[in-house]
Motif scaffolding. Sequence first.
Motif, PDB file in Angstrom:
ATOM      1  N   THR A 103      -8.585 -30.199 -33.899  1.00 34.29           N
ATOM      2  CA  THR A 103      -8.919 -30.406 -35.318  1.00 34.29           C
ATOM      3  C   THR A 103      -9.894 -29.354 -35.842  1.00 34.29           C
ATOM      4  N   ILE A 104     -10.198 -28.329 -35.033  1.00 35.43           N
ATOM      5  CA  ILE A 104     -11.138 -27.301 -35.498  1.00 35.43           C
ATOM      6  C   ILE A 104     -10.576 -26.632 -36.756  1.00 35.43           C
ATOM      7  N   ASN A 105     -11.382 -26.601 -37.785  1.00 37.19           N
ATOM      8  CA  ASN A 105     -10.971 -25.944 -39.026  1.00 37.19           C
ATOM      9  C   ASN A 105     -11.621 -24.563 -39.080  1.00 37.19           C
ATOM     10  N   TRP A 106     -10.851 -23.524 -38.741  1.00 39.77           N
ATOM     11  CA  TRP A 106     -11.418 -22.174 -38.642  1.00 39.77           C
ATOM     12  C   TRP A 106     -11.759 -21.570 -39.998  1.00 39.77           C
ATOM     13  N   ASN A 107     -11.381 -22.259 -41.083  1.00 40.74           N
ATOM     14  CA  ASN A 107     -11.845 -21.798 -42.403  1.00 40.74           C
ATOM     15  C   ASN A 107     -13.323 -22.121 -42.593  1.00 40.74           C
ATOM     16  N   VAL A 108     -13.773 -23.103 -41.831  1.00 39.05           N
ATOM     17  CA  VAL A 108     -15.163 -23.564 -41.956  1.00 39.05           C
ATOM     18  C   VAL A 108     -15.998 -23.085 -40.767  1.00 39.05           C
ATOM     19  N   GLU A 109     -15.398 -23.169 -39.571  1.00 38.01           N
ATOM     20  CA  GLU A 109     -16.150 -22.869 -38.346  1.00 38.01           C
ATOM     21  C   GLU A 109     -16.118 -21.378 -38.000  1.00 38.01           C
ATOM     22  N   THR A 110     -17.100 -20.954 -37.207  1.00 37.92           N
ATOM     23  CA  THR A 110     -17.111 -19.579 -36.701  1.00 37.92           C
ATOM     24  C   THR A 110     -17.135 -19.622 -35.177  1.00 37.92           C
ATOM     25  N   GLU A 111     -16.837 -18.491 -34.571  1.00 34.60           N
ATOM     26  CA  GLU A 111     -16.860 -18.380 -33.110  1.00 34.60           C
ATOM     27  C   GLU A 111     -17.907 -17.356 -32.728  1.00 34.60           C
ATOM     28  N   GLU A 112     -18.658 -17.669 -31.691  1.00 30.82           N
ATOM     29  CA  GLU A 112     -19.656 -16.713 -31.213  1.00 30.82           C
ATOM     30  C   GLU A 112     -19.476 -16.515 -29.708  1.00 30.82           C
ATOM     31  N   ILE A 113     -19.550 -15.255 -29.247  1.00 28.81           N
ATOM     32  CA  ILE A 113     -19.445 -14.968 -27.810  1.00 28.81           C
ATOM     33  C   ILE A 113     -20.863 -14.881 -27.250  1.00 28.81           C
ATOM     34  N   CYS A 114     -21.108 -15.572 -26.138  1.00 31.00           N
ATOM     35  CA  CYS A 114     -22.449 -15.585 -25.552  1.00 31.00           C
ATOM     36  C   CYS A 114     -22.517 -14.626 -24.368  1.00 31.00           C
ATOM     37  N   ASN A 115     -22.812 -13.363 -24.640  1.00 32.10           N
ATOM     38  CA  ASN A 115     -23.018 -12.392 -23.565  1.00 32.10           C
ATOM     39  C   ASN A 115     -24.342 -12.711 -22.883  1.00 32.10           C
ATOM     40  N   VAL A 116     -24.329 -12.694 -21.557  1.00 36.72           N
ATOM     41  CA  VAL A 116     -25.564 -12.952 -20.801  1.00 36.72           C
ATOM     42  C   VAL A 116     -25.633 -11.934 -19.669  1.00 36.72           C
ATOM     43  N   GLU A 117     -26.800 -11.308 -19.522  1.00 39.55           N
ATOM     44  CA  GLU A 117     -26.967 -10.348 -18.431  1.00 39.55           C
ATOM     45  C   GLU A 117     -27.280 -11.082 -17.127  1.00 39.55           C
ATOM     46  N   LYS A 118     -27.015 -10.403 -16.013  1.00 42.74           N
ATOM     47  CA  LYS A 118     -27.366 -10.929 -14.693  1.00 42.74           C
ATOM     48  C   LYS A 118     -28.846 -11.324 -14.693  1.00 42.74           C
ATOM     49  N   GLY A 119     -29.132 -12.549 -14.235  1.00 47.08           N
ATOM     50  CA  GLY A 119     -30.516 -13.018 -14.212  1.00 47.08           C
ATOM     51  C   GLY A 119     -30.925 -13.747 -15.474  1.00 47.08           C
ATOM     52  N   GLY A 120     -30.028 -13.754 -16.474  1.00 48.87           N
ATOM     53  CA  GLY A 120     -30.301 -14.488 -17.711  1.00 48.87           C
ATOM     54  C   GLY A 120     -29.668 -15.871 -17.656  1.00 48.87           C
ATOM     55  N   ILE A 121     -30.020 -16.698 -18.628  1.00 50.93           N
ATOM     56  CA  ILE A 121     -29.427 -18.032 -18.700  1.00 50.93           C
ATOM     57  C   ILE A 121     -28.921 -18.313 -20.108  1.00 50.93           C
ATOM     58  N   MET A 122     -27.961 -19.212 -20.175  1.00 52.50           N
ATOM     59  CA  MET A 122     -27.558 -19.776 -21.450  1.00 52.50           C
ATOM     60  C   MET A 122     -27.896 -21.254 -21.372  1.00 52.50           C
ATOM     61  N   ILE A 123     -28.496 -21.782 -22.426  1.00 52.04           N
ATOM     62  CA  ILE A 123     -28.749 -23.227 -22.498  1.00 52.04           C
ATOM     63  C   ILE A 123     -27.860 -23.766 -23.603  1.00 52.04           C
ATOM     64  N   MET A 124     -27.181 -24.869 -23.330  1.00 54.10           N
ATOM     65  CA  MET A 124     -26.382 -25.448 -24.403  1.00 54.10           C
ATOM     66  C   MET A 124     -26.352 -26.964 -24.335  1.00 54.10           C
ATOM     67  N   LYS A 125     -26.024 -27.557 -25.471  1.00 60.24           N
ATOM     68  CA  LYS A 125     -25.780 -28.991 -25.536  1.00 60.24           C
ATOM     69  C   LYS A 125     -24.320 -29.207 -25.171  1.00 60.24           C
ATOM     70  N   PRO A 126     -24.022 -30.210 -24.322  1.00 59.50           N
ATOM     71  CA  PRO A 126     -22.641 -30.370 -23.849  1.00 59.50           C
ATOM     72  C   PRO A 126     -21.624 -30.657 -24.958  1.00 59.50           C
ATOM     73  N   LEU A 127     -22.087 -31.161 -26.103  1.00 63.06           N
ATOM     74  CA  LEU A 127     -21.163 -31.439 -27.201  1.00 63.06           C
ATOM     75  C   LEU A 127     -20.811 -30.176 -28.003  1.00 63.06           C
ATOM     76  N   THR A 128     -21.437 -29.050 -27.684  1.00 65.46           N
ATOM     77  CA  THR A 128     -21.070 -27.785 -28.323  1.00 65.46           C
ATOM     78  C   THR A 128     -19.655 -27.416 -27.859  1.00 65.46           C
ATOM     79  N   LEU A 129     -18.749 -27.191 -28.790  1.00 68.14           N
ATOM     80  CA  LEU A 129     -17.397 -26.758 -28.418  1.00 68.14           C
ATOM     81  C   LEU A 129     -17.491 -25.398 -27.755  1.00 68.14           C
ATOM     82  N   HIS A 130     -16.881 -25.280 -26.563  1.00 69.52           N
ATOM     83  CA  HIS A 130     -16.959 -24.009 -25.841  1.00 69.52           C
ATOM     84  C   HIS A 130     -15.692 -23.776 -25.031  1.00 69.52           C
ATOM     85  N   GLY A 131     -15.423 -22.529 -24.723  1.00 66.96           N
ATOM     86  CA  GLY A 131     -14.269 -22.151 -23.919  1.00 66.96           C
ATOM     87  C   GLY A 131     -14.526 -20.761 -23.373  1.00 66.96           C
ATOM     88  N   SER A 132     -13.551 -20.209 -22.614  1.00 70.84           N
ATOM     89  CA  SER A 132     -13.718 -18.833 -22.135  1.00 70.84           C
ATOM     90  C   SER A 132     -12.353 -18.191 -21.929  1.00 70.84           C
TER      91      SER A 132
END
Length: 237
Positions: free
Chosen positions: A176-205
């Motif tokens: 049901t994602i409406n791409w007219n409203v939503e945006t996509e962001e790529i989370c680049n992370v360097e070695k030794g870095g972390i990403m923190i997220m809330k599990p309800l954040t829509l994500h994929g790879s």
Amino acid sequence: MNLQNHKNLITEKGFTVIENIFSDEEINKIIHVLENIDTSKETFRKSQDLFAIRQFLKEIPEVKDLIFNENIKTIIKEIFGEKYFAVKSIYFDKPEKSNWYVAYHQDLTISVDKKVDLENFGPWTTKQNQFAVQPPLDILENIYTIRIHLDDTDENNGALKVVPKSHAKGIYRPETINWNVETEEICNVEKGGIMIMKPLTLHGSNRTTNGKKRRVIHIEFSDRKLPEELNWSEKMN
């Protein structure tokens, strides 16, 4: 580390990236442990496109001290809260030639020690003697996930793509994602870095296209006690 800024980003967008949480030396020590484990256990999932270890902190206890360095402890305390503990851990190794991709989704289940009939808990699944259940929304909203990157990761080797602010919309079906409203962001992370997220954040790879490994340690944290006789299966202070 200006953690207040990161805390605000998680609240507002559902995720943030913090670089340089682990030194090269610390990461290399973790990799050394991973390269010397017995991979034949049944909690390990091995295929051409993915190697994964469920209940990672339980299965490989010697990584605990390496993972919970001073930076991570500070982040848990100041961004999550004093009473947070680990409730789930997975190690993902996406090889250099992996075709494995993950469609957009939310992380909607928690790992528990048994199956019990409880109101608002369900559906249930069982994988490798591990019970998982979708709990009430408020429990999911309370969880934080840390993804520790053992390799430089960008869109060419499976960096997470996310839909900012989707964590604040309850259960959000990907179809049901409406791409007219939503945006996509790529989370680049360097070695030794972390990403923190809330599990309800829509994500994929996406699939890997640059011939580089992507190894990530995924750990979820909560400060909630589950109802009645139900327990987190991987609770670890």
